[in-house]
Design a protein around this motif. Structure first.
Motif, PDB file in Angstrom:
ATOM      1  N   ARG A  26       0.822  -1.200   0.000  1.00 30.35           N
ATOM      2  CA  ARG A  26       0.000   0.000   0.000  1.00 30.35           C
ATOM      3  C   ARG A  26       0.868   1.268   0.000  1.00 30.35           C
ATOM      4  O   ARG A  26       0.601   2.229  -0.724  1.00 30.35           O
ATOM      5  N   ALA A  30       0.828   4.224  -2.704  1.00 29.62           N
ATOM      6  CA  ALA A  30       0.608   5.622  -2.339  1.00 29.62           C
ATOM      7  C   ALA A  30       1.735   6.496  -2.873  1.00 29.62           C
ATOM      8  O   ALA A  30       1.507   7.548  -3.484  1.00 29.62           O
ATOM      9  N   VAL A  33       1.468   6.738  -6.807  1.00 34.11           N
ATOM     10  CA  VAL A  33       0.429   7.645  -7.314  1.00 34.11           C
ATOM     11  C   VAL A  33       0.864   9.097  -7.119  1.00 34.11           C
ATOM     12  O   VAL A  33       0.779   9.925  -8.033  1.00 34.11           O
ATOM     13  N   THR A  34       1.371   9.389  -5.922  1.00 28.02           N
ATOM     14  CA  THR A  34       1.783  10.770  -5.651  1.00 28.02           C
ATOM     15  C   THR A  34       2.931  11.193  -6.545  1.00 28.02           C
ATOM     16  O   THR A  34       2.919  12.289  -7.121  1.00 28.02           O
TER      17      THR A  34
ATOM     18  N   THR B  85      -4.362  12.374   0.718  1.00 28.60           N
ATOM     19  CA  THR B  85      -5.368  11.314   0.636  1.00 28.60           C
ATOM     20  C   THR B  85      -4.732   9.925   0.701  1.00 28.60           C
ATOM     21  O   THR B  85      -5.257   9.031   1.361  1.00 28.60           O
ATOM     22  N   VAL B  86      -3.609   9.743   0.028  1.00 30.36           N
ATOM     23  CA  VAL B  86      -2.991   8.421   0.077  1.00 30.36           C
ATOM     24  C   VAL B  86      -2.312   8.192   1.433  1.00 30.36           C
ATOM     25  O   VAL B  86      -1.963   7.061   1.765  1.00 30.36           O
ATOM     26  N   LEU B 243      -9.078   6.867  -4.400  1.00 25.53           N
ATOM     27  CA  LEU B 243      -7.667   6.981  -3.993  1.00 25.53           C
ATOM     28  C   LEU B 243      -7.428   6.431  -2.589  1.00 25.53           C
ATOM     29  O   LEU B 243      -6.347   5.921  -2.280  1.00 25.53           O
ATOM     30  N   SER B 244      -8.453   6.536  -1.731  1.00 27.95           N
ATOM     31  CA  SER B 244      -8.232   6.257  -0.314  1.00 27.95           C
ATOM     32  C   SER B 244      -7.968   4.773  -0.051  1.00 27.95           C
ATOM     33  O   SER B 244      -7.571   4.422   1.053  1.00 27.95           O
ATOM     34  N   LEU B 246      -5.558   3.348  -0.973  1.00 27.52           N
ATOM     35  CA  LEU B 246      -4.114   3.273  -0.733  1.00 27.52           C
ATOM     36  C   LEU B 246      -3.724   3.873   0.607  1.00 27.52           C
ATOM     37  O   LEU B 246      -2.574   3.773   1.022  1.00 27.52           O
ATOM     38  N   ALA B 247      -4.702   4.497   1.294  1.00 30.93           N
ATOM     39  CA  ALA B 247      -4.372   5.291   2.485  1.00 30.93           C
ATOM     40  C   ALA B 247      -3.660   4.447   3.542  1.00 30.93           C
ATOM     41  O   ALA B 247      -4.075   3.330   3.856  1.00 30.93           O
TER      42      ALA B 247
END
Lengths: 346, 569
Positions: A26, A30, A33-34, B85-86, B243-244, B246-247
């Motif tokens: 995960r 994250a 994507v960022t 958000t991630v 998106l969340s 991946l949080a």
């Protein structure tokens, strides 16, 4: 997240914990994507895949113009620049004119793809002479396919009215089909931006490109008509029919435009059909009384001279030549003086 | 609660609850939003980033990237919200989003439910997945080249409502208060500083009734379903919900400590089911459940998460996804084939602000946020109705010259546009000076005369206000002068105006100043705008040719000059 079975031996009811692998997966997602978003937004414009557009000009679609080749073929030694065939039927007159120029086979080689550009601007019957006469077009297609053993003859125009109707009602669709040619009708995807260096008005303009793809020879086949604005519509004005876009603006400077057309395309041959000449109320006509039957077919390697001769002898005008012919002379695409350059065959 | 009674927590600890921190954050961001709206005015701009909320919007970032392939100017700021958000899930929705805060505030103020009723109201319902349909349709439309996300994107929607509905309403109240106080002998000129758009005249926006009505309806729906918009419609929330997954941080329930008391549902903003498996895509991270849990069974954590206590992805299967894609692909041709905004047939009133990109590109970029309307000092910019721009261009900015004109040396709309639909231009570029001399000024349209209504042309009455106010030099409105004897036997000199289209920049001041108000004797229509080759009027602008000759410019290099001639092409 995939639900996994509880490993054997783990007591039921005890809270399961996030595995290290799941957490890292995960975290990687994250970060991925960022960073992808940050790269697209902030990487310098010349980096691959960078999408930064600081001034908003980068997203303006770029125009990618193309250029046309020169379709001219040098005439045989001793041939005139303009030849006129008189007498007999359409085929006879056409043959006479072409033979005087050195024969069509000199200009069209076996295996060529030839584009014929008739004037099919309006939805009119052939008898009104607002469009190219289908007889002469069919005769020419047969000569190209049979005598010259060309690979393909294409016939294209971008009419003012509905293309399919114009081709059908002018009799051209049927004539082309019977002679073995192929009609190209325009559609939205058939146009590209053509770059014409040194032209004043159409340096980069929408052009009916598709029928010219891989074509080696181009022959204009035009009627001779009166024209309300530029005095006469003949061989040079005929190329207007390959333009797209907002071409109605060109009437604000029609002579400049028509002379630009002679730069835009350098045809192999220009053929003017004097079988029926639209003497007045052009370029649309509408009354058979406006039409005078003639007895001439002009074939030329010099489009300016062909128009100049037809203006004097087919439209029988004694006034000054249309200004676009003089402008074309200035642009170096031909000569309007016909003295000693025309051969008439009775 | 009981625990607190036994071991009283110091008052300061009570104040330092995470929900109070959240409320403080909401207040700050809402204040920033109102401050930005307040500062979006000609005398207040001063370099403030007044469009930053829009530029932080990850949905604006993503859909404009899809529609244009590029990221304009400051739109990259959205990376911050993506990163937040991630890391933390949909914290944007309940910590930052001013529209979300407005909904929460109204829901809180007008809440009439008992605790038990609130538990029912805050449970997840399948209809909440509707927002993913909206998001999908907007994304597909953007990929095809039509940007419609601004219709429902909360930041765009709130900016639009502020600019066209709330600001005029609020300013009206301020003006009313001031005149009432003045009537009582107390004049407070300082009140003008409170106004959101302190123009001399009250500002009006055509069709703002519907923009205001939409806002009021959506906000009022909180009384029926808490956070109705955020849970059911918000495309940005849906995007952040996707998106969340991946949080790293999320609410985690310790199932062994939970007594299933349902108290966590009392103030659950997102209807995310913290009492069972948390619906991560719905959770706004408002932290109220943590605050309300008497057993401390809920924690907001990145570590020791129980993978069985979460549903990580939206309640949205493959079948729904295909359905949504099909809807988007149908919506695109329906919008485009409406036939009201093609190069052959477009509304005469479809006049875009200076710096606007060509219409097809414009519709790929405009998010209907109306920042340009808000900043425009003359009120000439108006939200386009269906009659002018069709459904595709609904609420995009157009110029209505009966209400104002485009001021010659003003480029504010191009300054505040977050997406480059109105590209940032300088006054030099707008007026065609300096390096832009050979290209000439930007023209918005062309003026035309209705000679049947024009006083000197039709009624032998001198006028020519239009010529007087025409701001270009030489003037684009000139006159043919004629002396006549009028109906009363008086000798009058009539200056009959006409337009020189080469010089006209379509600023519309002639129309807005024309005394023949009901239907102006001089009016501007869109034809002749320089941003579009297909919508131009003149083959050549003689004025530009003259400028080029005068400046001794070399003829513009042919863009195709370097192209090799391709055989057979």
């Amino acid at each position: 997240m995939a639900r996994r079975e509880r490993p054997a031996g783990e007591p039921a009811g005890a809270p399961r914990q996030l595995t290290r692998r799941a957490f890292l997966t995960r975290a990687l997602g994250a970060a991925g994507v960022t960073s992808a978003a940050a790269y697209a937004a902030y990487a310098p414009e010349d980096w691959p895949g960078a999408a930064r557009d600081a001034d908003g000009l980068r997203s303006v679609p770029a125009v990618k113009p193309f250029r046309l080749t020169d379709f001219r073929v040098a005439k045989p030694v001793g041939a005139p620049d303009v030849a006129v065939g008189h007498g007999g039927d359409a085929m006879t007159r056409l043959r006479k004119a072409l033979d005087a120029l050195g024969g069509l086979a000199h200009y069209v080689s076996p295996g060529d793809i030839v584009l014929l550009k008739p004037n099919v601007a309006f939805d009119r019957a052939p008898v009104l002479a607002a469009t190219t006469n289908p007889e002469i077009l069919a005769a020419l297609i047969r000569l190209i396919l049979v005598d010259c053993r060309a690979q393909e003859v294409r016939v294209a125009d971008n009419p003012i009215e509905s293309p399919a109707d114009c081709f059908a009602k002018s009799g051209i669709a049927a004539a082309v089909a019977s002679a073995g040619g192929r009609v190209y009708l325009p559609d939205a995807n058939a146009f590209r931006i053509l770059n014409t260096p040194d032209s004043r008005l159409i340096e980069n303009w929408q052009f009916f490109h598709r029928p010219l793809t891989n074509a080696n020879k181009v022959i204009g086949v035009a009627p001779v008509k009166d024209h309300n604005l530029c005095l006469a519509s003949m061989g040079m004005k005929n190329w207007y029919g390959l333009l797209g876009g907002r071409r109605n603006q060109f009437h604000q400077d029609i002579h400049e435009l028509v002379s630009d057309l002679s730069l835009m395309i350098r045809p192999t041959l220009t053929i003017l059909d004097g079988t029926y000449v639209l003497m007045r109320n052009g370029p649309t006509g509408g009354d058979p009384a406006d039409v005078r039957p003639g007895d001439a077919v002009v074939a030329a390697v010099d489009p300016v001279a062909a128009d100049a001769w037809a203006y004097r002898h087919l439209l029988s005008r004694t006034t000054e030549l249309p200004r676009y012919l003089l402008l074309a002379e200035e642009k170096g695409t031909g000569s309007a003086s016909t003295e000693g350059r025309v051969r008439e065959i009775a | 609660m009981m625990a607190r009674a036994r071991n009283p927590v110091p008052r300061i600890r009570q104040m330092l609850r995470i929900t109070n921190a959240r409320i403080a954050s909401q207040a700050v961001f809402f204040g920033l939003f109102v401050g930005a709206a307040w500062a979006t005015w000609t005398s207040r701009l001063g370099g403030y980033p007044v469009s930053r909320f829009l530029e932080l919007d990850p949905l604006v970032f993503t859909t404009t990237l899809l529609s244009t392939g590029y990221v304009y100017r400051f739109l990259g700021a959205a990376v911050l919200i993506i990163a937040a958000t991630v890391l933390f899930g949909r914290v944007f929705c309940n910590w930052i989003c001013p529209y979300g805060s407005l909904h929460q505030l109204i829901g809180w103020l007008f809440n009439v439910r008992s605790h038990r009723e609130r538990w029912a109201a805050n449970r997840y319902r399948p209809i909440f997945a509707l927002k993913y349909v909206g998001l999908g349709v907007f994304v597909v439309l953007a990929a095809f080249g039509s940007l419609q996300v601004g219709l429902l994107d909360p930041i765009c929607l709130l900016h639009r409502s502020f600019a066209t509905a709330i600001a005029p309403m609020f300013d009206g109240v301020v003006d009313g208060t001031r005149s009432a106080l003045a009537g009582a002998g107390l004049d407070l000129p300082a009140l003008a500083a409170v106004k959101l758009a302190p123009a001399g005249e009250p500002r009006a926006f055509i069709g703002s009734f519907w923009i205001g009505a939409l806002l009021v309806t959506l906000v009022a729906l909180n009384v029926v379903v808490p956070r109705f918009f955020c849970r059911t419609l918000c495309p940005l929330g849906a995007f952040l919900g996707v998106l969340s997954r991946l949080a790293l941080f999320r609410i985690n329930r310790d199932a062994s400590a939970c007594t299933n008391c349902n108290l966590c549902l009392t103030r659950c903003e997102g209807a995310a089911d913290p009492a069972g498996q948390l619906r991560l895509s719905e959770c706004f991270a408002c932290m109220s459940c943590i605050d309300d849990c008497p057993e401390d069974a809920l924690r907001f954590t990145a570590l020791r998460q129980d993978p069985e206590q979460v549903v990580a992805t939206p309640d949205f299967g493959r079948r729904q996804l295909l359905f949504t894609g099909a809807l988007g692909m149908l919506a695109f041709p329906l919008l485009k084939n409406n036939g009201l905004n093609t190069d052959a047939s477009y509304s005469p009133g479809l006049i875009r602000p200076p710096g606007s990109v060509e219409e097809g590109e414009f519709l790929k970029k405009c998010i209907k946020c109306e920042q340009c309307l808000k900043v425009c000092p003359t009120n000439v910019l108006q939200p386009a109705g269906l009659d002018i721009a069709g459904p595709e261009g609904l609420w995009t900015p157009v110029m209505v010259f009966n209400l104002g004109h485009c001021q010659l040396t003003c480029t504010l709309c191009s300054e505040v546009c977050p997406t480059g639909a109105i590209r940032r231009i300088t006054v030099e570029e707008k007026l065609g000076r300096g390096p832009y001399r050979s290209r000439g000024p930007l023209a918005l349209g062309t003026a035309f005369f209705d000679r049947g209504r024009c006083l000197p042309h039709a009624m032998q009455i001198p006028c020519v206000v239009c010529e007087e106010v025409c701001p270009v030099s030489p003037k684009a409105i000139q006159t043919e002068d004629e002396e006549v004897i009028d109906a009363f036997g008086q000798r009058v000199l009539l200056n009959k105006p006409f337009v020189v289209p080469d010089l006209c920049i379509g600023c519309g001041i002639c129309q807005s100043e024309c005394p023949v108000t009901a239907s102006r004797a001089v009016y501007v229509t869109a034809v002749g705008e320089t941003r579009s080759a297909a919508r131009r009027l003149l083959l050549r602008r003689r004025s530009v040719l003259a400028a080029q000759a005068g400046a001794g410019d070399a003829p513009a290099a042919s863009p195709g000059a370097a192209l090799p001639a391709t055989p057979g092409q």
